[in-house]
Design a protein around this motif. Structure first.
Motif, PDB file in Angstrom:
ATOM      1  N   GLY A  28      10.588  11.530   4.862  1.00 25.76           N
ATOM      2  CA  GLY A  28       9.273  12.036   4.414  1.00 25.76           C
ATOM      3  C   GLY A  28       8.277  10.785   4.510  1.00 25.76           C
ATOM      4  O   GLY A  28       7.343  10.999   4.175  1.00 25.76           O
ATOM      5  N   ALA A  29       9.145   9.515   4.308  1.00 30.50           N
ATOM      6  CA  ALA A  29       8.131   8.616   3.837  1.00 30.50           C
ATOM      7  C   ALA A  29       7.125   7.918   5.020  1.00 30.50           C
ATOM      8  O   ALA A  29       6.035   7.528   4.957  1.00 30.50           O
ATOM      9  CB  ALA A  29       8.992   7.266   3.504  1.00 30.50           C
ATOM     10  N   TYR A  30       7.583   8.289   6.257  1.00 28.12           N
ATOM     11  CA  TYR A  30       6.947   8.056   7.483  1.00 28.12           C
ATOM     12  C   TYR A  30       6.942   9.174   8.449  1.00 28.12           C
ATOM     13  O   TYR A  30       8.062  10.021   8.288  1.00 28.12           O
ATOM     14  CB  TYR A  30       7.637   6.862   8.170  1.00 28.12           C
ATOM     15  N   ALA A  31       5.976   9.562   8.916  1.00 24.80           N
ATOM     16  CA  ALA A  31       5.900  10.592  10.169  1.00 24.80           C
ATOM     17  C   ALA A  31       6.684  10.337  11.524  1.00 24.80           C
ATOM     18  O   ALA A  31       7.034  11.249  12.128  1.00 24.80           O
ATOM     19  CB  ALA A  31       4.583  10.895  10.371  1.00 24.80           C
ATOM     20  N   SER A  32       6.884   8.985  11.787  1.00 21.25           N
ATOM     21  CA  SER A  32       7.545   8.640  12.839  1.00 21.25           C
ATOM     22  C   SER A  32       8.037   7.415  12.932  1.00 21.25           C
ATOM     23  O   SER A  32       7.710   6.316  11.942  1.00 21.25           O
ATOM     24  CB  SER A  32       6.567   8.912  14.115  1.00 21.25           C
ATOM     25  N   SER A  34       7.518   5.133  15.138  1.00 16.20           N
ATOM     26  CA  SER A  34       6.538   3.981  15.569  1.00 16.20           C
ATOM     27  C   SER A  34       5.779   3.876  14.246  1.00 16.20           C
ATOM     28  O   SER A  34       5.347   2.627  14.050  1.00 16.20           O
ATOM     29  CB  SER A  34       5.463   4.855  16.642  1.00 16.20           C
ATOM     30  N   GLU A  35       5.572   4.824  13.284  1.00 13.85           N
ATOM     31  CA  GLU A  35       4.862   4.564  12.227  1.00 13.85           C
ATOM     32  C   GLU A  35       5.426   3.558  11.156  1.00 13.85           C
ATOM     33  O   GLU A  35       5.076   2.494  10.464  1.00 13.85           O
ATOM     34  CB  GLU A  35       4.661   5.708  11.336  1.00 13.85           C
ATOM     35  N   VAL A  36       6.920   3.566  11.288  1.00  7.24           N
ATOM     36  CA  VAL A  36       7.666   2.532  10.388  1.00  7.24           C
ATOM     37  C   VAL A  36       7.384   1.132  11.102  1.00  7.24           C
ATOM     38  O   VAL A  36       7.148   0.305  10.388  1.00  7.24           O
ATOM     39  CB  VAL A  36       9.267   3.093  10.617  1.00  7.24           C
ATOM     40  N   VAL A  37       7.663   1.184  12.492  1.00 18.98           N
ATOM     41  CA  VAL A  37       7.248  -0.322  13.047  1.00 18.98           C
ATOM     42  C   VAL A  37       6.084  -0.702  12.840  1.00 18.98           C
ATOM     43  O   VAL A  37       5.925  -1.756  12.571  1.00 18.98           O
ATOM     44  CB  VAL A  37       7.838  -0.043  14.566  1.00 18.98           C
ATOM     45  N   ARG A  38       5.085   0.089  13.040  1.00 20.93           N
ATOM     46  CA  ARG A  38       3.324  -0.448  12.745  1.00 20.93           C
ATOM     47  C   ARG A  38       3.446  -1.090  11.374  1.00 20.93           C
ATOM     48  O   ARG A  38       2.894  -2.070  11.067  1.00 20.93           O
ATOM     49  CB  ARG A  38       2.682   0.858  12.977  1.00 20.93           C
ATOM     50  N   ASP A  39       4.078  -0.246  10.285  1.00 20.10           N
ATOM     51  CA  ASP A  39       3.925  -0.616   8.971  1.00 20.10           C
ATOM     52  C   ASP A  39       4.739  -2.115   8.857  1.00 20.10           C
ATOM     53  O   ASP A  39       4.212  -3.047   8.194  1.00 20.10           O
ATOM     54  CB  ASP A  39       4.476   0.382   8.061  1.00 20.10           C
ATOM     55  N   ALA A  40       5.883  -2.101   9.508  1.00 19.88           N
ATOM     56  CA  ALA A  40       6.749  -3.216   9.268  1.00 19.88           C
ATOM     57  C   ALA A  40       5.883  -4.359  10.238  1.00 19.88           C
ATOM     58  O   ALA A  40       5.897  -5.598   9.527  1.00 19.88           O
ATOM     59  CB  ALA A  40       7.958  -3.294  10.206  1.00 19.88           C
ATOM     60  N   LEU A  41       4.975  -4.453  11.032  1.00 20.91           N
ATOM     61  CA  LEU A  41       4.407  -5.369  11.566  1.00 20.91           C
ATOM     62  C   LEU A  41       3.254  -5.619  10.897  1.00 20.91           C
ATOM     63  O   LEU A  41       2.897  -7.079  10.736  1.00 20.91           O
ATOM     64  CB  LEU A  41       3.825  -5.019  12.947  1.00 20.91           C
ATOM     65  N   ARG A  42       2.736  -4.727  10.172  1.00 19.13           N
ATOM     66  CA  ARG A  42       1.234  -5.131   9.379  1.00 19.13           C
ATOM     67  C   ARG A  42       1.999  -6.056   8.191  1.00 19.13           C
ATOM     68  O   ARG A  42       1.106  -6.847   7.848  1.00 19.13           O
ATOM     69  CB  ARG A  42       0.734  -3.603   8.549  1.00 19.13           C
TER      70      ARG A  42
END
Length: 91
Positions: A28-32, A34-42
């Motif tokens: 539940g830390a991330y919704a998807s 893609s959200e994990v990857v976007r956060d990693a890129l940020r």
């Protein structure tokens, strides 16, 4: 301001990376994914920005050092004595 549409990319991950990605979503830390990857890129972008700031700081320090005048050779014993004297003077 017009935003660009999201694009789909294919990436390769190790089995351990896939497992961690799925764990992050399942917890539940991330919704998807893609959200994990976007956060990693940020986070990567932030790290790169900090790295560039540090490089610029080091370049400025180098330039200041070069502009400060001719250097001199000093042995460790002399340097230590000079530093102790400076501390005693309150510097």
């Amino acid at each position: 301001m017009k935003t660009e549409p999201m694009r789909t990319l294919t990436i390769s991950l190790s089995p351990q990376q896939v497992a961690r990605l799925h764990d992050a979503v399942e917890s539940g830390a991330y919704a998807s994914n893609s959200e994990v990857v976007r956060d990693a890129l940020r986070l990567w972008e932030q790290r790169e920005e900090i790295r560039l700031l540090e490089i610029n700081r080091l370049k400025r320090a180098y330039d200041e050092g070069m502009a400060s005048g001719e250097g001199r050779e000093v042995d460790a014993k002399t340097l230590l004595a000079e530093l102790k004297a400076e501390i005693r003077r309150g510097g």
